[in-house]
Design an enzyme around this catalytic site. Sequence first.
Site, short mmCIF file in Angstrom:
data_model
loop_
_atom_site.label_atom_id
_atom_site.label_comp_id
_atom_site.label_asym_id
_atom_site.label_seq_id
_atom_site.Cartn_x
_atom_site.Cartn_y
_atom_site.Cartn_z
N GLU A 31 0.96 -1.09 0.13
CA GLU A 31 0.04 -0.27 -0.01
C GLU A 31 0.88 1.24 -0.14
OE1 GLU A 31 -2.22 3.03 -0.14
OE2 GLU A 31 -3.06 1.06 -0.27
N THR A 40 -10.30 5.71 -2.76
CA THR A 40 -11.62 6.00 -2.83
C THR A 40 -12.46 5.39 -1.73
OG1 THR A 40 -11.68 4.47 -4.56
CG2 THR A 40 -11.33 6.44 -5.33
N THR A 41 -11.68 4.51 -1.14
CA THR A 41 -12.49 3.67 -0.13
C THR A 41 -12.98 4.56 1.04
OG1 THR A 41 -11.54 1.51 -0.68
CG2 THR A 41 -12.38 1.91 1.61
N SER A 45 -20.05 6.89 -1.23
CA SER A 45 -21.46 7.00 -0.67
C SER A 45 -22.01 5.82 0.24
CB SER A 45 -22.71 6.87 -1.92
OG SER A 45 -22.72 7.88 -2.73
N ALA A 46 -21.14 4.86 0.30
CA ALA A 46 -21.37 3.82 1.40
C ALA A 46 -22.68 3.04 1.22
CB ALA A 46 -21.22 4.43 2.90
N ILE A 47 -22.98 2.86 -0.14
CA ILE A 47 -24.35 2.12 -0.30
C ILE A 47 -23.73 0.72 -0.65
CG2 ILE A 47 -26.19 2.08 -1.75
CD1 ILE A 47 -25.87 4.29 0.05
N HIS A 49 -25.28 -1.67 -3.37
CA HIS A 49 -26.35 -1.53 -4.42
C HIS A 49 -27.13 -2.88 -4.54
CE1 HIS A 49 -25.29 2.35 -5.54
NE2 HIS A 49 -24.37 2.35 -5.55
N VAL A 172 4.46 0.96 -5.56
CA VAL A 172 5.16 0.28 -6.49
C VAL A 172 5.83 1.28 -7.57
CG1 VAL A 172 4.99 -1.75 -8.37
CG2 VAL A 172 3.87 -1.80 -6.04
N LYS A 249 -25.40 7.28 -11.18
CA LYS A 249 -26.63 7.11 -10.28
C LYS A 249 -27.00 8.56 -9.78
CE LYS A 249 -25.95 2.31 -9.13
NZ LYS A 249 -24.42 1.93 -10.03
#
Length: 298
Positions: A31, A40-41, A45-47, A49, A172, A249
């Site tokens: 990492e 991005t984690t 929106s923490a959805i 789907h 990396v 969306k």
Amino acid sequence: MYDVTIVGCGVVGASLAYTLSQYRLRVLVLERENDVAMGTTKANSAIVHAGYDPENGTLMAKLNVRGSELMEQLCRDLSVGYKRIGSFVLAFDEEQKQHLEHLLENGVRNGVPGLRILDAEEAHEMEPNLAENVVAALYAPSAAVIDPWGLCIAEAETAVRNGVSLHLNAGVTAIRRCEGGFELDTAAGRFWARYVLNAAGLYSDEVHNMAAAPAFRIHPDRGEYYLLDKSEGERVSHVVFQCPTRAGKGTLVAPTVHGNLIVGPNNEPPRERDDTATTAGGLEEVMRLAEIMAYKYN
């Protein structure tokens, strides 16, 4: 030499590490940031789907529905915040209502459970704060909200406890083929692996190009959100979407697993890949789009 090296430890890389840690393998995770879940984690929106949107027959459609089925038990196993609250997609005219019919048909073919279209009266009965001019809503009871960074952290921690090696600050810089696998140069030293899994998110194209001829390019979008106080957390009880467009969306309003209310995003091209700036104009756009779906807040 490691059996598998995973490049990137967002939710995808952490999920791979968690799964592979259940087998007799030597696994390494690299990492580039100083902690997991820093891409991005950490900002989405923490959805979870339901799976009505991906085109039927695609791998995305298959995995979306299957992932939704598996997520509740996974979060229970890892003590991660999760609530299956269902979602609405709103229609404000007959053209949008026809699009809901298309989403319904596609979702049923994908295997999404319990999908149905609500008329205006049913929709307002279930969500009293919806705008008065809503004419219909696609209801997906299997949709959920989650703690995405909590899931990433829990999977990474469990993987490490199971013997996976995690190196932070280990971006990396080069990948070369060698006898039996690959040689990777990183900011934390040189490593060797039989197989390399690319979970580098926004930079996955650059990592790919270190080991193979260019085959794809990442075109990132960015969006801004409001995260409102817990006093606003009960404005809605479901995830509420606008009718989707080619841009995505659209703006949503949803409770969070922590009791807040999340509103957003808008959609715009970033100035650079890591552009996370918040602007007055962007937030004004988010509020304008959100107010289409519900009564204006006092």
